[in-house]
Write a protein that holds these residues in place. Structure first.
Motif, PDB file in Angstrom:
ATOM      1  N   PHE A 135       0.848  -1.199   0.000  1.00 18.13           N
ATOM      2  CA  PHE A 135       0.000   0.000   0.000  1.00 18.13           C
ATOM      3  C   PHE A 135       0.881   1.245   0.000  1.00 18.13           C
ATOM      4  O   PHE A 135       1.956   1.264   0.611  1.00 18.13           O
ATOM      5  N   THR A 136       0.391   2.296  -0.650  1.00  9.71           N
ATOM      6  CA  THR A 136       1.082   3.580  -0.659  1.00  9.71           C
ATOM      7  C   THR A 136       0.077   4.682  -0.362  1.00  9.71           C
ATOM      8  O   THR A 136      -0.919   4.821  -1.083  1.00  9.71           O
ATOM      9  N   VAL A 137       0.346   5.441   0.691  1.00 15.68           N
ATOM     10  CA  VAL A 137      -0.522   6.565   1.045  1.00 15.68           C
ATOM     11  C   VAL A 137       0.131   7.855   0.552  1.00 15.68           C
ATOM     12  O   VAL A 137       1.358   8.009   0.602  1.00 15.68           O
ATOM     13  N   SER A 138      -0.698   8.767   0.075  1.00 19.21           N
ATOM     14  CA  SER A 138      -0.186  10.044  -0.418  1.00 19.21           C
ATOM     15  C   SER A 138      -1.270  11.101  -0.289  1.00 19.21           C
ATOM     16  O   SER A 138      -2.407  10.795   0.077  1.00 19.21           O
ATOM     17  N   ARG A 139      -0.900  12.320  -0.599  1.00 23.46           N
ATOM     18  CA  ARG A 139      -1.865  13.409  -0.556  1.00 23.46           C
ATOM     19  C   ARG A 139      -1.491  14.454  -1.588  1.00 23.46           C
ATOM     20  O   ARG A 139      -0.318  14.609  -1.944  1.00 23.46           O
ATOM     21  N   ASP A 140      -2.509  15.168  -2.042  1.00 19.88           N
ATOM     22  CA  ASP A 140      -2.316  16.297  -2.943  1.00 19.88           C
ATOM     23  C   ASP A 140      -3.036  17.475  -2.304  1.00 19.88           C
ATOM     24  O   ASP A 140      -4.270  17.574  -2.392  1.00 19.88           O
ATOM     25  N   ASN A 141      -2.278  18.318  -1.648  1.00 16.53           N
ATOM     26  CA  ASN A 141      -2.907  19.423  -0.920  1.00 16.53           C
ATOM     27  C   ASN A 141      -3.584  20.427  -1.858  1.00 16.53           C
ATOM     28  O   ASN A 141      -4.551  21.082  -1.469  1.00 16.53           O
ATOM     29  N   ALA A 142      -3.108  20.517  -3.089  1.00 16.74           N
ATOM     30  CA  ALA A 142      -3.738  21.426  -4.048  1.00 16.74           C
ATOM     31  C   ALA A 142      -5.131  20.943  -4.427  1.00 16.74           C
ATOM     32  O   ALA A 142      -5.998  21.747  -4.794  1.00 16.74           O
ATOM     33  N   LYS A 143      -5.336  19.627  -4.344  1.00 21.17           N
ATOM     34  CA  LYS A 143      -6.636  19.045  -4.689  1.00 21.17           C
ATOM     35  C   LYS A 143      -7.446  18.667  -3.458  1.00 21.17           C
ATOM     36  O   LYS A 143      -8.521  18.078  -3.580  1.00 21.17           O
ATOM     37  N   ASN A 144      -6.909  18.960  -2.263  1.00 22.35           N
ATOM     38  CA  ASN A 144      -7.604  18.599  -1.015  1.00 22.35           C
ATOM     39  C   ASN A 144      -7.972  17.117  -0.979  1.00 22.35           C
ATOM     40  O   ASN A 144      -9.073  16.747  -0.552  1.00 22.35           O
ATOM     41  N   THR A 145      -7.054  16.276  -1.418  1.00 18.72           N
ATOM     42  CA  THR A 145      -7.365  14.855  -1.546  1.00 18.72           C
ATOM     43  C   THR A 145      -6.210  13.998  -1.032  1.00 18.72           C
ATOM     44  O   THR A 145      -5.047  14.305  -1.291  1.00 18.72           O
ATOM     45  N   TYR A 167      -4.909   9.833  -0.838  1.00 20.42           N
ATOM     46  CA  TYR A 167      -5.041   8.616  -1.637  1.00 20.42           C
ATOM     47  C   TYR A 167      -4.472   7.425  -0.885  1.00 20.42           C
ATOM     48  O   TYR A 167      -3.568   7.552  -0.065  1.00 20.42           O
ATOM     49  N   LEU A 168      -5.009   6.256  -1.221  1.00 22.52           N
ATOM     50  CA  LEU A 168      -4.427   5.005  -0.746  1.00 22.52           C
ATOM     51  C   LEU A 168      -4.350   4.077  -1.961  1.00 22.52           C
ATOM     52  O   LEU A 168      -5.368   3.555  -2.408  1.00 22.52           O
ATOM     53  N   GLN A 169      -3.135   3.908  -2.474  1.00 17.86           N
ATOM     54  CA  GLN A 169      -2.899   2.982  -3.579  1.00 17.86           C
ATOM     55  C   GLN A 169      -2.660   1.607  -2.974  1.00 17.86           C
ATOM     56  O   GLN A 169      -1.747   1.428  -2.156  1.00 17.86           O
ATOM     57  N   MET A 170      -3.472   0.631  -3.377  1.00 21.39           N
ATOM     58  CA  MET A 170      -3.392  -0.714  -2.817  1.00 21.39           C
ATOM     59  C   MET A 170      -3.049  -1.695  -3.931  1.00 21.39           C
ATOM     60  O   MET A 170      -3.824  -1.858  -4.874  1.00 21.39           O
ATOM     61  N   ASP A 171      -1.901  -2.327  -3.819  1.00 20.56           N
ATOM     62  CA  ASP A 171      -1.437  -3.309  -4.799  1.00 20.56           C
ATOM     63  C   ASP A 171      -1.316  -4.680  -4.150  1.00 20.56           C
ATOM     64  O   ASP A 171      -1.292  -4.800  -2.917  1.00 20.56           O
ATOM     65  N   SER A 172      -1.218  -5.699  -4.972  1.00 19.20           N
ATOM     66  CA  SER A 172      -1.068  -7.081  -4.478  1.00 19.20           C
ATOM     67  C   SER A 172      -2.096  -7.384  -3.394  1.00 19.20           C
ATOM     68  O   SER A 172      -1.775  -7.933  -2.335  1.00 19.20           O
ATOM     69  N   LEU A 173      -3.331  -7.050  -3.678  1.00 18.61           N
ATOM     70  CA  LEU A 173      -4.389  -7.205  -2.678  1.00 18.61           C
ATOM     71  C   LEU A 173      -4.625  -8.670  -2.330  1.00 18.61           C
ATOM     72  O   LEU A 173      -4.503  -9.564  -3.187  1.00 18.61           O
ATOM     73  N   LYS A 174      -4.963  -8.894  -1.063  1.00 20.06           N
ATOM     74  CA  LYS A 174      -5.212 -10.227  -0.531  1.00 20.06           C
ATOM     75  C   LYS A 174      -6.639 -10.288  -0.001  1.00 20.06           C
ATOM     76  O   LYS A 174      -7.208  -9.262   0.378  1.00 20.06           O
TER      77      LYS A 174
END
Length: 112
Positions: free
Chosen positions: A67-77, A79-86
């Motif tokens: 999983f990778t968490v990130s944010r875009d403050n310009a978009k007020n958003t 994210y949680l990118q989830m790979d290799s889901l189980k």
């Protein structure tokens, strides 16, 4: 009133990927740390990942490297990118801001 709205959940096969989004209304999003929690069926809500105002991330051991968490403050958003889901990642996922707001949750189901 500031609100958090998640999106991006769904049904995915094991090994697949999903990206969750958490959109915040209002212009103060950048002032707060953000977190993703999840609540598996029949279990308590648990912390999955956090991202600070300046983008530093931390993860629950079970999702590190997937999983990778990130944010875009310009978009007020956030994210949680989830790979290799189980299958054990199946849960309702919630975003949370450090001023105490919760989103409504989005269902993620990992199943073949």
């Amino acid at each position: 009133q500031v609100q958090l709205v998640e999106s991006g959940g769904g049904l995915v096969q094991p090994g697949g990927s999903l990206t969750l989004s958490c959109a915040a209304s209002g212009s103060i999003f950048r002032l707060f740390n953000m977190a993703w929690y999840r609540q598996p069926p029949g279990k308590s809500r648990e912390l999955v990942a956090t991202v600070t105002t300046d983008g530093r991330a931390n993860y629950k051991d079970a999702v590190k490297g997937r999983f990778t968490v990130s944010r875009d403050n310009a978009k007020n958003t956030a994210y949680l990118q989830m790979d290799s889901l189980k299958p054990e990642d199946t849960a309702v996922y919630f975003c949370h801001s450090s001023n105490g707001l919760w989103g409504q949750g989005t269902q993620v189901t990992v199943s073949s």
